[in-house]
Scaffold this motif. Sequence first.
Motif, PDB file in Angstrom:
ATOM      1  N   ILE A  73      25.365  12.736  73.912  1.00 46.18           N
ATOM      2  CA  ILE A  73      24.862  13.441  72.744  1.00 46.18           C
ATOM      3  C   ILE A  73      25.078  12.582  71.497  1.00 46.18           C
ATOM      4  CG2 ILE A  73      25.482  15.628  73.845  1.00 46.18           C
ATOM      5  CD1 ILE A  73      27.573  15.969  71.566  1.00 46.18           C
ATOM      6  N   SER A  74      24.247  12.830  70.510  1.00 44.95           N
ATOM      7  CA  SER A  74      24.407  12.161  69.223  1.00 44.95           C
ATOM      8  C   SER A  74      25.292  13.039  68.337  1.00 44.95           C
ATOM      9  CB  SER A  74      23.041  11.939  68.568  1.00 44.95           C
ATOM     10  OG  SER A  74      23.190  11.548  67.219  1.00 44.95           O
ATOM     11  N   LEU A  75      26.496  12.579  68.058  1.00 53.69           N
ATOM     12  CA  LEU A  75      27.392  13.353  67.199  1.00 53.69           C
ATOM     13  C   LEU A  75      26.818  13.479  65.795  1.00 53.69           C
ATOM     14  CD1 LEU A  75      30.882  11.948  68.283  1.00 53.69           C
ATOM     15  CD2 LEU A  75      29.864  14.142  68.892  1.00 53.69           C
ATOM     16  N   ARG A  76      26.175  12.434  65.314  1.00 56.26           N
ATOM     17  CA  ARG A  76      25.559  12.495  63.991  1.00 56.26           C
ATOM     18  C   ARG A  76      24.513  13.605  63.938  1.00 56.26           C
ATOM     19  NH1 ARG A  76      20.695  10.804  62.463  1.00 56.26           N
ATOM     20  NH2 ARG A  76      20.277  10.433  60.245  1.00 56.26           N
ATOM     21  N   ALA A  77      23.654  13.653  64.943  1.00 52.68           N
ATOM     22  CA  ALA A  77      22.617  14.686  64.975  1.00 52.68           C
ATOM     23  C   ALA A  77      23.239  16.073  65.112  1.00 52.68           C
ATOM     24  CB  ALA A  77      21.651  14.417  66.126  1.00 52.68           C
ATOM     25  N   PHE A  78      24.276  16.189  65.926  1.00 57.93           N
ATOM     26  CA  PHE A  78      24.926  17.482  66.108  1.00 57.93           C
ATOM     27  C   PHE A  78      25.491  18.000  64.796  1.00 57.93           C
ATOM     28  CE2 PHE A  78      28.754  19.992  66.731  1.00 57.93           C
ATOM     29  CZ  PHE A  78      28.315  20.987  67.590  1.00 57.93           C
ATOM     30  N   TYR A  79      26.229  17.159  64.082  1.00 59.13           N
ATOM     31  CA  TYR A  79      26.848  17.609  62.833  1.00 59.13           C
ATOM     32  C   TYR A  79      25.796  17.882  61.758  1.00 59.13           C
ATOM     33  CZ  TYR A  79      31.371  16.362  64.801  1.00 59.13           C
ATOM     34  OH  TYR A  79      32.491  16.309  65.608  1.00 59.13           O
ATOM     35  N   LEU A  80      24.735  17.106  61.726  1.00 56.90           N
ATOM     36  CA  LEU A  80      23.671  17.370  60.754  1.00 56.90           C
ATOM     37  C   LEU A  80      23.033  18.736  61.000  1.00 56.90           C
ATOM     38  CD1 LEU A  80      21.744  13.996  60.287  1.00 56.90           C
ATOM     39  CD2 LEU A  80      22.801  15.375  58.505  1.00 56.90           C
ATOM     40  N   ARG A  81      22.743  19.016  62.268  1.00 55.68           N
ATOM     41  CA  ARG A  81      22.135  20.319  62.572  1.00 55.68           C
ATOM     42  C   ARG A  81      23.064  21.464  62.216  1.00 55.68           C
ATOM     43  NH1 ARG A  81      20.372  17.520  67.338  1.00 55.68           N
ATOM     44  NH2 ARG A  81      22.114  18.425  68.497  1.00 55.68           N
ATOM     45  N   LEU A 152      36.075  16.318  71.476  1.00 55.11           N
ATOM     46  CA  LEU A 152      36.943  16.422  72.647  1.00 55.11           C
ATOM     47  C   LEU A 152      36.165  16.387  73.954  1.00 55.11           C
ATOM     48  CD1 LEU A 152      39.409  19.198  71.381  1.00 55.11           C
ATOM     49  CD2 LEU A 152      39.857  16.743  71.569  1.00 55.11           C
ATOM     50  N   ALA A 153      35.009  17.038  73.976  1.00 57.12           N
ATOM     51  CA  ALA A 153      34.311  17.237  75.246  1.00 57.12           C
ATOM     52  C   ALA A 153      33.154  16.272  75.480  1.00 57.12           C
ATOM     53  CB  ALA A 153      33.795  18.674  75.330  1.00 57.12           C
ATOM     54  N   PHE A 154      32.586  15.677  74.412  1.00 55.74           N
ATOM     55  CA  PHE A 154      31.352  14.906  74.604  1.00 55.74           C
ATOM     56  C   PHE A 154      31.373  13.510  73.987  1.00 55.74           C
ATOM     57  CE2 PHE A 154      30.122  19.352  74.930  1.00 55.74           C
ATOM     58  CZ  PHE A 154      29.356  19.344  76.092  1.00 55.74           C
ATOM     59  N   ALA A 155      32.363  13.184  73.176  1.00 56.51           N
ATOM     60  CA  ALA A 155      32.351  11.878  72.504  1.00 56.51           C
ATOM     61  C   ALA A 155      32.456  10.727  73.494  1.00 56.51           C
ATOM     62  CB  ALA A 155      33.488  11.803  71.487  1.00 56.51           C
ATOM     63  N   ALA A 156      33.108  10.960  74.634  1.00 60.28           N
ATOM     64  CA  ALA A 156      33.282   9.891  75.612  1.00 60.28           C
ATOM     65  C   ALA A 156      32.056   9.694  76.496  1.00 60.28           C
ATOM     66  CB  ALA A 156      34.501  10.179  76.489  1.00 60.28           C
TER      67      ALA A 156
END
Length: 425
Positions: A73-81, A152-156
């Motif tokens: 997943i894109s953390l940047r996209a997740f936090y923006l949404r 915790l769950a998806f960054a890796a």
Amino acid sequence: MRMLNHNDYRAARRFPALDGLRAVAALMVVAFHFAGERWSGLSGWSGVQIFFVLSGFLITTLALREEGRGGRISLRAFYLRRVFRILPVYGVVLVVLVGVYHAQDQLRASGTLAALPYYASTVFTDFAPPGGFMQSWTIGVEQKFYLLWPLLAFAAGAVALRRRVALTVGLLGGTLGVMAGFDQGAAVHYATILIGCLLALLMHDRRTFRWVRPLTHPVVGALIAVGFAVAQLTIRPAVDWFGGEPVVIAGYSVAVALLLPSLLHTGPLHWALSRRPMTWAGERSYSLYLVQGLAGMVVIDMLRTHPGGIQAALTALVGLIMADVLHRWVERPMIELGRRLSRPRPVREPRPVPEARPAAWALAGAEAHLAAEAHLAAEAHLAAEAYLAAETRPAAPRSAVAATATRLAREAAPGEPTRAATGSS
């Protein structure tokens, strides 16, 4: 009647009955706040726990599906949404609420001024002192979840299911341990969200989906719905029995998690919650939850109502009108903006650069060009001489001219008859 299969679950892009459930949760909270003692059995936190379980389930499901498409997943996209989903409408309601209290000269007396720094942070609203925007405490809980859970769950990147399940169960046990060992009942709200996360993990994987699949049978779903209604109506006796709310909240959250799979497939409750009025209210449930205090002010100040069913119904109606305005003009445009900003930008391929040629190649090309021009000039000179010679030579007899024409025609198109060969004149 059949159960939901894994392929249909994974192919579903939207779960309309869950929107209807959100509407029920928001209306439960409004009724608890404005309907008086007769409706206190709803327990205001029960509607909030439905929101928490839904948040954990939906956020984790969306992340798992994004990971399945792109490998991570894109953390940047997740936090923006999340930012554009939560903050714009929250900020508008907060500004309006502060303006109303200020106009009434109640900003300090209501406690809103002292709590304003917490409200403005959006992350620490659950630590705010009593004020005029008390329902915002849930936003602080969810904001912290949104910040930490993807890391915790998806960054890796993609990891085995058992590792994520172990992480979720470990965090769940830790929050319950903090709740019990340190007398911190507020930790149970994070346990509620994690229960929704755990359900999403189990339903996403084909191997563990079969554990949950029996809950999607319409008959089983109807029985679960009846059991859930009984659990809802026995909250107050259960709180008295256990001597506090945290344990009951944890058990109630499990009941919500058991209910969710039955809402993803056909059944009476799925049909009822998927009707357009329910989904319409569910799409506006977040705004309704935020504006319920403002709506209550309008109803109480203008109609002079007292706590009861009428006041709760009118507050819900005015709140839905306000929520619809916010949904159309703030919430939905900002959600779409967040989606646009979070989309990956297309990468432009560079134009091919002409290959540099050595100087010797350029020199050879120039020499060839000059040689070609010299050759053409020589041919033109020879042609001119031939033309002049023909002009000065006596004309050949007609028969010789005809014979020459026939010969040239045959050489030009061998195997094809010409007019001379056929005797045509």
